[in-house]
Design a protein around this motif. Structure first.
Motif, PDB file in Angstrom:
ATOM      1  N   ARG A   1       0.850  -1.188   0.000  1.00  0.00           N
ATOM      2  CA  ARG A   1       0.000   0.000   0.000  1.00  0.00           C
ATOM      3  C   ARG A   1       0.888   1.241   0.000  1.00  0.00           C
ATOM      4  O   ARG A   1       0.622   2.212   0.681  1.00  0.00           O
ATOM      5  N   SER A   2       1.956   1.183  -0.746  1.00  0.00           N
ATOM      6  CA  SER A   2       2.929   2.273  -0.719  1.00  0.00           C
ATOM      7  C   SER A   2       2.419   3.495  -1.463  1.00  0.00           C
ATOM      8  O   SER A   2       1.691   3.386  -2.442  1.00  0.00           O
ATOM      9  N   ARG A   3       2.846   4.640  -0.980  1.00  0.00           N
ATOM     10  CA  ARG A   3       2.566   5.881  -1.672  1.00  0.00           C
ATOM     11  C   ARG A   3       3.569   6.061  -2.807  1.00  0.00           C
ATOM     12  O   ARG A   3       4.621   5.439  -2.828  1.00  0.00           O
ATOM     13  N   TRP A   4       3.235   6.956  -3.735  1.00  0.00           N
ATOM     14  CA  TRP A   4       4.205   7.345  -4.749  1.00  0.00           C
ATOM     15  C   TRP A   4       4.979   8.540  -4.205  1.00  0.00           C
ATOM     16  O   TRP A   4       4.399   9.465  -3.649  1.00  0.00           O
ATOM     17  N   ASP A   5       6.285   8.475  -4.328  1.00  0.00           N
ATOM     18  CA  ASP A   5       7.154   9.528  -3.820  1.00  0.00           C
ATOM     19  C   ASP A   5       7.282  10.619  -4.886  1.00  0.00           C
ATOM     20  O   ASP A   5       8.010  10.467  -5.862  1.00  0.00           O
TER      21      ASP A   5
ATOM     22  N   ASN B   1      -2.343   4.118  -6.405  1.00  0.00           N
ATOM     23  CA  ASN B   1      -1.025   3.775  -6.916  1.00  0.00           C
ATOM     24  C   ASN B   1      -0.516   2.486  -6.279  1.00  0.00           C
ATOM     25  O   ASN B   1      -0.754   2.223  -5.103  1.00  0.00           O
ATOM     26  N   VAL B   2       0.185   1.678  -7.080  1.00  0.00           N
ATOM     27  CA  VAL B   2       0.884   0.520  -6.529  1.00  0.00           C
ATOM     28  C   VAL B   2       2.132   0.262  -7.364  1.00  0.00           C
ATOM     29  O   VAL B   2       2.133   0.450  -8.580  1.00  0.00           O
ATOM     30  N   VAL B   3       3.214  -0.111  -6.692  1.00  0.00           N
ATOM     31  CA  VAL B   3       4.415  -0.606  -7.365  1.00  0.00           C
ATOM     32  C   VAL B   3       4.281  -2.114  -7.447  1.00  0.00           C
ATOM     33  O   VAL B   3       4.145  -2.792  -6.426  1.00  0.00           O
TER      34      VAL B   3
ATOM     35  N   VAL C   1       7.325  -1.077   2.617  1.00  0.00           N
ATOM     36  CA  VAL C   1       7.572  -0.043   1.605  1.00  0.00           C
ATOM     37  C   VAL C   1       6.617   1.109   1.873  1.00  0.00           C
ATOM     38  O   VAL C   1       5.413   1.007   1.648  1.00  0.00           O
ATOM     39  N   ILE C   2       7.157   2.202   2.366  1.00  0.00           N
ATOM     40  CA  ILE C   2       6.334   3.379   2.671  1.00  0.00           C
ATOM     41  C   ILE C   2       6.006   4.154   1.409  1.00  0.00           C
ATOM     42  O   ILE C   2       4.878   4.582   1.185  1.00  0.00           O
ATOM     43  N   ALA C   3       7.013   4.358   0.571  1.00  0.00           N
ATOM     44  CA  ALA C   3       6.822   5.108  -0.663  1.00  0.00           C
ATOM     45  C   ALA C   3       7.896   4.705  -1.654  1.00  0.00           C
ATOM     46  O   ALA C   3       8.960   4.201  -1.272  1.00  0.00           O
ATOM     47  N   ALA C   4       7.613   4.924  -2.935  1.00  0.00           N
ATOM     48  CA  ALA C   4       8.583   4.598  -3.976  1.00  0.00           C
ATOM     49  C   ALA C   4       8.337   5.498  -5.171  1.00  0.00           C
ATOM     50  O   ALA C   4       7.268   6.092  -5.336  1.00  0.00           O
ATOM     51  N   SER C   5       9.353   5.621  -6.003  1.00  0.00           N
ATOM     52  CA  SER C   5       9.241   6.296  -7.288  1.00  0.00           C
ATOM     53  C   SER C   5      10.296   5.693  -8.189  1.00  0.00           C
ATOM     54  O   SER C   5      10.990   4.742  -7.810  1.00  0.00           O
TER      55      SER C   5
ATOM     56  N   TYR D   1       3.316  23.523  -7.931  1.00  0.00           N
ATOM     57  CA  TYR D   1       3.366  23.562  -6.478  1.00  0.00           C
ATOM     58  C   TYR D   1       4.827  23.623  -6.046  1.00  0.00           C
ATOM     59  O   TYR D   1       5.730  23.218  -6.765  1.00  0.00           O
ATOM     60  N   HIS D   2       5.056  24.150  -4.854  1.00  0.00           N
ATOM     61  CA  HIS D   2       6.414  24.264  -4.333  1.00  0.00           C
ATOM     62  C   HIS D   2       6.645  23.368  -3.123  1.00  0.00           C
ATOM     63  O   HIS D   2       7.743  23.288  -2.605  1.00  0.00           O
ATOM     64  N   THR D   3       5.584  22.714  -2.675  1.00  0.00           N
ATOM     65  CA  THR D   3       5.717  21.719  -1.616  1.00  0.00           C
ATOM     66  C   THR D   3       5.331  20.367  -2.200  1.00  0.00           C
ATOM     67  O   THR D   3       4.516  20.282  -3.112  1.00  0.00           O
ATOM     68  N   VAL D   4       5.928  19.323  -1.680  1.00  0.00           N
ATOM     69  CA  VAL D   4       5.701  17.991  -2.225  1.00  0.00           C
ATOM     70  C   VAL D   4       4.354  17.464  -1.735  1.00  0.00           C
ATOM     71  O   VAL D   4       4.103  17.435  -0.537  1.00  0.00           O
ATOM     72  N   PRO D   5       3.462  17.041  -2.659  1.00  0.00           N
ATOM     73  CA  PRO D   5       2.167  16.545  -2.215  1.00  0.00           C
ATOM     74  C   PRO D   5       2.277  15.198  -1.520  1.00  0.00           C
ATOM     75  O   PRO D   5       3.154  14.393  -1.820  1.00  0.00           O
ATOM     76  N   VAL D   6       1.372  14.964  -0.579  1.00  0.00           N
ATOM     77  CA  VAL D   6       1.276  13.681   0.102  1.00  0.00           C
ATOM     78  C   VAL D   6      -0.038  13.042  -0.325  1.00  0.00           C
ATOM     79  O   VAL D   6      -1.106  13.581  -0.051  1.00  0.00           O
ATOM     80  N   VAL D   7       0.049  11.924  -1.031  1.00  0.00           N
ATOM     81  CA  VAL D   7      -1.126  11.284  -1.613  1.00  0.00           C
ATOM     82  C   VAL D   7      -1.202   9.850  -1.123  1.00  0.00           C
ATOM     83  O   VAL D   7      -0.244   9.087  -1.268  1.00  0.00           O
ATOM     84  N   GLU D   8      -2.331   9.481  -0.549  1.00  0.00           N
ATOM     85  CA  GLU D   8      -2.508   8.127  -0.058  1.00  0.00           C
ATOM     86  C   GLU D   8      -2.565   7.144  -1.229  1.00  0.00           C
ATOM     87  O   GLU D   8      -3.075   7.474  -2.304  1.00  0.00           O
ATOM     88  N   PRO D   9      -2.073   5.926  -1.042  1.00  0.00           N
ATOM     89  CA  PRO D   9      -1.954   4.992  -2.160  1.00  0.00           C
ATOM     90  C   PRO D   9      -3.280   4.505  -2.719  1.00  0.00           C
ATOM     91  O   PRO D   9      -3.322   4.021  -3.845  1.00  0.00           O
TER      92      PRO D   9
END
Length: 520
Positions: A42-46, A79-81, A446-450, A64-72
C-alpha cells in the motif's frame, strides 16, 4: 550502459452494465483491488523527484512548491508498485501501466505486453470482490464488471496516451534531436499505427485511417500532453542522473497489440536516437509542414502520399523510413533483429499494405473491416466501430487481435511464458530489479517509492534510498542480498555494507521530525 527505455499505457475503461459510472472511480477500483489481492503493498508514490512541467527549453511551470502527500488508495490517484517493478496507477480517468526500465527493445516489448496481463488480473480481482458483495473503496458500492481496451480514442473526441521513454545524453543538442526525429515520427505511423475508424478528432468524417493519435497533434514541439500536443514533447524529467541524462518522453505513438508494431516502434526509435547522438545528419529530411503531414500520412491507406521536404523533394513515408534505416547502425543482436524486420516490413508495405496484416495492427484491423465493406456494409455502420473497439480488447476471449493470433493469422514475437514471467518478475539489468523485488518481499515495509527513490520502514524508523543510476541495484548487484534478508533491518545493513547506503536513515526518536517530507 544500454539505452534504457520503457512505455506508459493509459488503457480505455468502461462498465457496460453501468455506462454512467465515473471512470475515475472504476480505475481506482482496478488499481486498489489489484494491490490488495496481489502485492499487499500500500505504498505511496514519492513525488519529491517529480517535475512534469519542467521544460527542456529551460523553464519550469511548477504547479506547487511543496511535495504533495497522496494516499496509495486515494480515489483518482491510487497507486501501486508491482512485483515486476512497474507502476500501476490512476492517471486522470484511466488505469495506467508504466513499465519498468529495460535496456533493449525486445525486453521493452515483453514488459509492455505484461501490462495487459496485469490489467486482466485487476479486472478479475474486481470481479471476485464484487461477487462477494465487497467494495475495496470506502463509501462506494462494489464495482460492476470492467472492460479494458488497449486503444487511444473514446469515439467522442478524447484521446489518451501510449507514451514511450528513452534515456539520452544531456550533452545532445535538443534542437538537433528534435528536428531529426520529427520526420521519423511523422512517417513511422505506417508501421506502428493501430488503425482507427473515423477521420478527425471526433471522428466527424467516416473513413479508416492508419493512426489513432495522428489527428490530435497541433504543434511540432510542446510541453502539453492533453491539449495542444506536440509531435515532440519537451518534458525535462529524466528520472535518472540529471547531470548526465535526459528522458525523451514520446507521446506521438499509438498503443499496440501487435508484437511487431511494438518491437519496431521501440527498436527503430532507439536506433535513430543512437544515430543522432553519433552525429549522423538527418537535416535533409526536414518537412515543410509536419503537423499537416502527420495527418496526411495517417489518412492515406495507399501509402503513396508525397510529403513535402524543405529541400524541394517530395517523398512518401516509406521512402523516408528507408533513408532513416540506411543511416542507423546495429550495436547488438536486438538492433540487428530490428533492422532486419524494419526492412522486411517496408518491402511488404511497398508491395501491398495488406500483405502485412499478419504483422501490423493497422493492416490487420483494416483487413477485418475491409472484408465487411467488400460485402456491402457501409463504412459508417456501427458494427464496424465495434470491430475497431473489439480488436483492442485485452480479454483474450473477446479480443479480435487475440482471435487472429489463435487462428495463426497474426504473428507474435515473445512467448506467452516470457510475458507471464515479466508480469511477475522485474528486469534483471536495471534498478527496476531492486524496486520490484523489494516491493514483493517486503510489501508492508515499503512506505513510498518512485522511479528514483524507495523509502523503507525498519525497526528504528525509515530509510530512503536514492536509485538515480538506472544501471545499478540490479539482480547482479543486490539479488542475493534481497533474497537472503529476512527483514528490512538485514536488507538495509547489507546494502549499506556494499556502499548502497540510504541517503536518509531516520531513527525512531527523530522520525517524525525528519521523515515527514518523504512520506508521500
Amino acid at each position: 550502459m544500454g539505452r534504457f527505455m520503457g512505455t506508459e499505457t493509459e488503457y480505455g475503461i468502461s462498465t457496460p452494465t453501468q455506462p454512467g459510472l465515473s471512470p475515475i472511480i472504476t480505475s481506482t477500483h482496478a488499481v486498489v483491488a489489484y494491490a490488495a489481492m496481489n502485492t499487499g503493498a500500500r505504498s505511496r508514490w514519492d513525488y519529491e523527484e517529480e517535475s512534469p512541467l519542467k521544460d527542456t527549453r529551460g523553464f519550469d511551470l511548477r504547479r506547487y512548491h511543496t511535495v504533495p502527500v497522496v494516499e496509495p488508495d486515494a480515489v483518482g490517484v491510487a497507486n501501486v508498485v508491482t512485483s515486476n517493478g512497474a507502476r500501476f496507477y490512476v492517471d486522470h480517468a484511466h488505469p495506467e501501466y508504466s513499465s519498468p526500465e529495460v535496456s533493449n527493445a525486445y525486453d521493452a516489448l515483453v514488459y509492455d505486453a505484461a501490462g495487459d496481463l496485469i490489467m486482466r488480473k485487476a479486472v478479475a480481482d474486481v470481479a471476485e470482490l464484487t461477487a462477494q458483495g465487497l467494495s475495496i473503496l470506502k463509501h462506494h458500492d462494489p464495482c460492476p464488471p470492467l472492460k479494458i481496451y488497449k486503444n487511444n480514442v473514446d469515439g467522442k473526441g478524447a484521446s489518451y496516451g501510449a507514451h514511450e521513454n528513452y534515456q539520452y545524453s544531456r550533452k545532445t543538442d535538443f534542437a538537433v534531436l528534435t528536428q531529426a526525429l520529427i520526420p521519423f515520427f511523422v512517417s513511422r505511423n505506417v508501421i506502428i499505427g493501430a488503425g482507427r475508424l473515423g477521420i478527425g478528432e471526433t471522428g466527424e468524417r467516416a473513413g479508416f485511417q492508419i493512426s489513432q493519435r495522428a489527428d490530435y497533434f497541433h504543434q511540432e514541439i510542446s510541453l502539453e500532453t492533453t491539449l495542444n500536443r506536440g509531435i515532440v514533447n519537451t518534458r525535462d524529467e529524466p528520472h535518472a542522473n540529471a547531470v548526465h541524462f535526459r528522458r525523451l518522453h514520446t507521446i506521438v505513438g499509438d498503443a499496440n497489440m501487435s508484437h511487431t508494431s511494438t518491437f519496431l516502434k521501440l527498436g527503430m526509435t532507439k536506433l535513430v536516437i543512437d544515430a543522432i547522438e553519433d552525429g549522423v545528419d538527418f537535416s535533409d529530411l526536414r518537412l515543410v509542414d509536419p503537423v499537416a503531414e502527420i495527418k496526411h500520412v495517417s489518412h492515406d491507406l495507399s501509402l503513396t502520399h508525397q510529403l513535402q521536404l524543405r529541400d524541394g523533394r517530395a517523398l512518401n513515408a516509406l521512402d523516408i523510413l528507408r533513408l532513416y534505416r540506411e543511416r542507423v547502425v546495429a550495436v547488438d543482436d536486438v538492433d540487428e533483429r530490428v533492422i532486419a524486420l524494419w526492412g522486411k516490413v517496408l518491402d511488404l508495405l511497398a508491395d501491398d499494405p495488406l500483405s502485412t496484416s499478419h504483422l501490423l495492427d493497422w493492416t490487420a484491423k483494416w483487413a477485418l473491416i475491409k472484408g465487411y465493406l467488400d460485402r456491402g456494409v457501409d463504412i459508417a455502420d456501427p458494427k464496424l466501430q465495434l470491430i475497431d473497439l473489439q480488436y483492442a480488447d485485452i480479454d483474450p476471449a473477446k479480443s479480435l487481435y487475440h482471435a487472429l493470433v489463435r487462428k495463426g493469422r497474426m504473428e507474435t514475437i515473445a512467448s506467452e511464458e516470457e510475458i507471464a514471467r515479466a508480469a511477475e518478475v522485474p528486469p534483471a539489468d536495471s534498478r527496476a530489479w531492486f524496486r520490484g523485488a523489494v516491493s514483493a518481499r517486503f510489501p508492508d515495509d515499503v512506505i513510498a517509492a518512485s522511479w528514483q527513490t524507495m523509502i523503507l520502514k525498519h525497526s528504528g524508523g525509515t530509510a530512503r534510498f536514492q536509485t538515480t543510476e538506472v544501471d545499478k541495484l540490479t539482480r547482479e548487484h543486490v539479488g542475493e542480498i534481497i533474497d537472503s534478508s529476512a527483514t528490512t533491518d538485514e536488507l538495509i545493513a547489507a546494502l549499506t555494507a556494499l556502499d548502497f547506503a540510504p541517503d536518509h536513515y531516520v531513527t525512531h526518536h527523530n522520525k517524525s521530525h525528519i521523515n515527514k517530507p518523504h512520506q508521500h
